[in-house]
Design a protein around this motif. Structure first.
Motif, PDB file in Angstrom:
ATOM      1  N   MET A 369       4.608 -31.847  12.076  1.00 17.73           N
ATOM      2  CA  MET A 369       4.035 -33.327  12.393  1.00 17.73           C
ATOM      3  C   MET A 369       2.491 -32.990  11.895  1.00 17.73           C
ATOM      4  O   MET A 369       1.989 -34.034  11.448  1.00 17.73           O
ATOM      5  CB  MET A 369       4.056 -33.551  13.640  1.00 17.73           C
ATOM      6  N   ASN A 370       1.984 -31.929  12.136  1.00 16.11           N
ATOM      7  CA  ASN A 370       0.593 -31.509  11.854  1.00 16.11           C
ATOM      8  C   ASN A 370       0.046 -31.489  10.342  1.00 16.11           C
ATOM      9  O   ASN A 370      -0.529 -32.086   9.720  1.00 16.11           O
ATOM     10  CB  ASN A 370       0.028 -30.122  12.406  1.00 16.11           C
ATOM     11  N   ALA A 371       1.308 -31.035   9.679  1.00 14.77           N
ATOM     12  CA  ALA A 371       1.177 -31.136   8.176  1.00 14.77           C
ATOM     13  C   ALA A 371       1.362 -32.510   7.469  1.00 14.77           C
ATOM     14  O   ALA A 371       0.461 -33.012   6.719  1.00 14.77           O
ATOM     15  CB  ALA A 371       2.565 -30.338   7.461  1.00 14.77           C
ATOM     16  N   LEU A 372       2.301 -33.203   8.077  1.00 15.24           N
ATOM     17  CA  LEU A 372       2.171 -34.857   7.502  1.00 15.24           C
ATOM     18  C   LEU A 372       0.970 -35.209   8.056  1.00 15.24           C
ATOM     19  O   LEU A 372       0.453 -36.285   7.181  1.00 15.24           O
ATOM     20  CB  LEU A 372       3.344 -35.357   8.421  1.00 15.24           C
ATOM     21  N   ARG A 373       0.373 -35.163   9.151  1.00 15.34           N
ATOM     22  CA  ARG A 373      -1.032 -35.619   9.452  1.00 15.34           C
ATOM     23  C   ARG A 373      -2.029 -35.297   8.605  1.00 15.34           C
ATOM     24  O   ARG A 373      -2.835 -35.996   8.062  1.00 15.34           O
ATOM     25  CB  ARG A 373      -1.356 -35.159  10.657  1.00 15.34           C
ATOM     26  N   ASN A 374      -2.156 -33.983   8.095  1.00 16.26           N
ATOM     27  CA  ASN A 374      -3.143 -33.483   7.143  1.00 16.26           C
ATOM     28  C   ASN A 374      -2.839 -34.074   5.608  1.00 16.26           C
ATOM     29  O   ASN A 374      -3.770 -34.543   4.948  1.00 16.26           O
ATOM     30  CB  ASN A 374      -3.200 -31.917   7.116  1.00 16.26           C
ATOM     31  N   ILE A 375      -1.611 -34.336   5.284  1.00 19.19           N
ATOM     32  CA  ILE A 375      -1.165 -34.812   4.074  1.00 19.19           C
ATOM     33  C   ILE A 375      -1.712 -36.247   4.104  1.00 19.19           C
ATOM     34  O   ILE A 375      -2.492 -36.833   3.126  1.00 19.19           O
ATOM     35  CB  ILE A 375       0.297 -34.933   3.904  1.00 19.19           C
ATOM     36  N   LEU A 376      -1.618 -37.082   5.168  1.00 13.80           N
ATOM     37  CA  LEU A 376      -2.068 -38.739   5.083  1.00 13.80           C
ATOM     38  C   LEU A 376      -3.830 -38.421   5.438  1.00 13.80           C
ATOM     39  O   LEU A 376      -4.641 -39.191   4.458  1.00 13.80           O
ATOM     40  CB  LEU A 376      -1.735 -39.043   6.371  1.00 13.80           C
ATOM     41  N   ILE A 377      -4.487 -37.706   5.943  1.00 15.35           N
ATOM     42  CA  ILE A 377      -5.809 -37.628   6.120  1.00 15.35           C
ATOM     43  C   ILE A 377      -6.512 -37.095   4.955  1.00 15.35           C
ATOM     44  O   ILE A 377      -7.552 -37.549   4.207  1.00 15.35           O
ATOM     45  CB  ILE A 377      -6.310 -36.680   7.460  1.00 15.35           C
ATOM     46  N   HIS A 378      -5.934 -35.948   4.564  1.00 14.94           N
ATOM     47  CA  HIS A 378      -6.771 -35.534   3.324  1.00 14.94           C
ATOM     48  C   HIS A 378      -6.093 -36.302   1.839  1.00 14.94           C
ATOM     49  O   HIS A 378      -6.936 -35.993   1.033  1.00 14.94           O
ATOM     50  CB  HIS A 378      -6.476 -33.920   3.081  1.00 14.94           C
ATOM     51  N   GLY A 379      -5.182 -36.672   2.036  1.00  8.34           N
ATOM     52  CA  GLY A 379      -4.643 -37.631   0.735  1.00  8.34           C
ATOM     53  C   GLY A 379      -5.708 -38.880   0.865  1.00  8.34           C
ATOM     54  O   GLY A 379      -6.254 -39.095  -0.348  1.00  8.34           O
ATOM     55  N   ILE A 380      -6.130 -39.301   1.678  1.00 14.16           N
ATOM     56  CA  ILE A 380      -6.995 -40.468   1.786  1.00 14.16           C
ATOM     57  C   ILE A 380      -8.400 -40.015   1.233  1.00 14.16           C
ATOM     58  O   ILE A 380      -9.013 -40.666   0.364  1.00 14.16           O
ATOM     59  CB  ILE A 380      -7.254 -41.211   3.336  1.00 14.16           C
ATOM     60  N   GLY A 381      -8.827 -38.939   1.854  1.00 15.27           N
ATOM     61  CA  GLY A 381     -10.121 -38.316   1.375  1.00 15.27           C
ATOM     62  C   GLY A 381      -9.967 -37.882   0.006  1.00 15.27           C
ATOM     63  O   GLY A 381     -11.034 -38.154  -0.617  1.00 15.27           O
ATOM     64  N   ARG A 382      -8.920 -37.719  -0.683  1.00 20.85           N
ATOM     65  CA  ARG A 382      -8.626 -37.550  -2.249  1.00 20.85           C
ATOM     66  C   ARG A 382      -9.021 -38.552  -2.828  1.00 20.85           C
ATOM     67  O   ARG A 382      -9.655 -38.463  -4.014  1.00 20.85           O
ATOM     68  CB  ARG A 382      -7.375 -36.918  -2.508  1.00 20.85           C
ATOM     69  N   PHE A 383      -8.999 -39.806  -2.648  1.00 25.16           N
ATOM     70  CA  PHE A 383      -9.501 -40.886  -2.993  1.00 25.16           C
ATOM     71  C   PHE A 383     -11.086 -41.108  -3.457  1.00 25.16           C
ATOM     72  O   PHE A 383     -11.278 -41.501  -4.528  1.00 25.16           O
ATOM     73  CB  PHE A 383      -9.178 -42.157  -2.344  1.00 25.16           C
ATOM     74  N   VAL A 384     -11.630 -40.075  -2.715  1.00 27.73           N
ATOM     75  CA  VAL A 384     -13.174 -40.063  -3.294  1.00 27.73           C
ATOM     76  C   VAL A 384     -13.631 -38.816  -4.088  1.00 27.73           C
ATOM     77  O   VAL A 384     -14.722 -38.563  -4.412  1.00 27.73           O
ATOM     78  CB  VAL A 384     -14.114 -40.279  -1.942  1.00 27.73           C
TER      79      VAL A 384
END
Length: 540
Positions: A369-384
């Motif tokens: 679940m932490n990994a999925l959270r990090n995929i979402l958070i850092h995936g959004i950060g990847r947009f910039v």
């Protein structure tokens, strides 16, 4: 431009405990690091040699992060005889890159905690968690056969698969202009970070006022830590995309002040002049850039203070509801009705729910679940993501790009520039998405509706506690010296119904507690509160 996907194959990887030198590979082999020197524990070059011999291209270290050698900035910089150092990443996604001098073999080393958070895992357990993550990602997106080299890249590719086609329509928005992109980079912060106890970590800007005086209140009887449940996932719905229209002062004023709720809820960012109410007793709502400070931002809350800043429309809705004066000076309006992140966020929320319901061991479930959270958070950060500036040089002054600062070094002219984005990264470059998620999350932490039983129109957030009890805000975390009623589960009279985005009580301490004057002191209390858990708030 359509977001480009990637069909990656699993990379030969090994999970390894740096203290013992024992590890497990992706295909289930167990390996022991050969220590070549008289050291009792493996050195960095020992790990690299073992990986190269086994055909491993990626090492994920489990357990505690290795300590930096004396006089070196990081463990990644330790001497590596026979290996040359590549470009290392030293921030959130810590990665060291190395190349064997004799053969050219390349090996990367990163921390398993980048994926799995604070869950303590053995190499075998980390391997199991990785296998589970692979299974769930492939289950929601058959084209994804493996996680990639970082949570951010994994999130970006999962997003690209999620929007390539939706309901028979291709997602192909017009990119925002370079000018708007630069404006977003220059004016969009991420987290609201503020220590509100007077002392060395409180803002010293004259327009900020600490809410807690440790001299007047040296002791507390309660320390409560509340934070948002999967906060970003709750703020991915119906975001705006390009093309973006820059608003003049007149257009921004018309949209915000004269088009009713349709205008106020339009997907837009505004440059505003604001005024804190004369009787304001609470935390600041709108952040103003403060270059050189520890957080780069301050949040004016001095009664009568006047400031200018850029803010998301949702932040302005909160400020207006609390009586702040808002005067639009300009803005950016995005194109609506494209739903660029809805499917991506729903997929990850669905996976987290499936993991939570599984019968796997608790530690393994929390790691995935932490990994999925990090995929979402850092995936959004990847947009910039647009690459970092690096030094470049030319022979002649005429070869310099326009309007750059440069130095004359020897016979060359040296300046800094960012590398050109690859076609793939450019197709996934959407800073307008990240800025909207971040702005919405900052607004939610301050004030948002909560389903408190037996009430209507009740709210949760930092603005809904006694300001004398508000110790600090850290992203989606709120620290208080009383228990916010809205942070409790609905079955115990609170506003947490289990949905993503709810700010809920995570940890609680009772007793005689020294008021945390500094952030390290607050962090220590947070750690103790997390260990204690929240149940004392509703268990007699």
């Amino acid at each position: 431009m359509r977001p480009m996907t990637m069909n990656a194959k699993p990379k030969p990887v090994m999970w390894l405990d740096a203290a013992t030198g024992k590890g497990v590979t992706l295909d289930g082999r167990t390996l022991s690091t050969v220590i070549k020197s008289r050291h009792k524990t493996p050195q960095l070059d020992d790990l690299l040699d073992t990986a190269a011999h086994a055909g491993i291209e990626w090492i994920m270290l489990t357990g505690a992060e290795p300590k930096a050698p004396k006089d070196l900035p990081s463990w990644m910089d330790a001497p590596t005889p026979g290996w040359k150092h590549g470009e290392h990443y030293r921030k959130d996604d810590k990665r060291g890159r190395y190349e064997k001098i004799l053969t050219g073999q390349k090996v990367e080393i990163s921390m398993a905690s980048t994926w799995f958070g604070d869950v303590v895992l053995s190499p075998a357990q980390a391997s199991d968690a990785w296998g589970a993550l692979r299974y769930y990602l492939n289950r929601v997106e058959p084209e994804m056969t493996t996680p990639l080299m970082s949570p951010g890249l994994t999130g970006a590719i999962l997003w690209a698969f999620s929007v390539t086609e939706r309901k028979g329509q291709r997602f192909d928005p017009e990119p925002i202009s370079d000018a708007v992109a630069e404006l977003l980079h220059a004016t969009s912060g991420q987290h609201h970070m503020e220590h509100l106890v007077a002392g060395p970590n409180a803002s010293d800007h004259p327009d900020t006022v600490a809410l807690v005086d440790p001299k007047a209140t040296p002791k507390l009887d309660t320390f409560a830590h509340s934070d948002g449940r999967f906060m970003y996932a709750a703020h991915c719905a119906e975001l705006g995309v390009g093309p973006a229209h820059e608003l003049s002062r007149e257009e921004a004023t018309d949209l915000w002040m004269f088009q009713g709720s349709k205008g106020k809820y339009a997907k837009a960012r505004y440059r505003v002049k604001f005024r804190v109410p004369d009787n304001w007793p609470h935390v600041g709502i709108l952040g103003v850039q403060d270059p050189g400070s520890s957080t780069e931002w301050y949040y004016p809350n001095r009664p009568g203070a006047i400031g200018e800043t850029w803010a998301d429309h949702r932040e302005l809705l909160v400020a207006e509801r609390f009586g702040w004066g808002i005067e639009p000076l300009g803005g950016i309006r995005f194109t609506e009705k494209m739903r660029p992140l809805d499917t991506f966020a729903e997929r990850i929320k669905r996976l987290r729910a499936q993991v939570a319901k599984s019968e796997a061991p608790a530690g393994l479930k929390r790691a995935v679940m932490n990994a999925l959270r990090n995929i979402l958070i850092h995936g959004i950060g990847r947009f910039v993501m647009r690459g970092k500036e690096s030094p470049m040089s030319v022979d002649h002054l005429d070869d310099l790009p326009p309007n750059v600062e440069y130095e004359h070094v020897g016979d060359r002219f040296v300046y800094s520039a960012r590398p050109e984005l690859s076609a793939a990264d450019k197709s996934r470059y959407h800073p307008e998405l990240a800025s909207q998620v971040w702005g919405w999350s900052r607004a939610q932490v301050l004030s948002s509706p909560a389903p408190i039983p037996g009430t209507q129109g009740r709210y949760a957030g930092a603005l809904h506690v006694d300001p004398r009890t508000l110790l600090g805000i850290e992203g989606d975390a709120i620290y208080t010296s009383s228990i916010p009623q809205w942070s409790l589960p609905t079955e115990h009279g609170g506003g947490d119904d289990g949905r993503e985005g709810r700010v809920r009580l995570q940890g609680l301490l009772r007793g005689e507690i020294k008021t945390p004057v500094t952030k390290p002191e607050r962090d220590a209390l947070k750690k103790k509160a997390a260990a204690a858990g929240p149940s004392a708030a509703w268990v007699a």
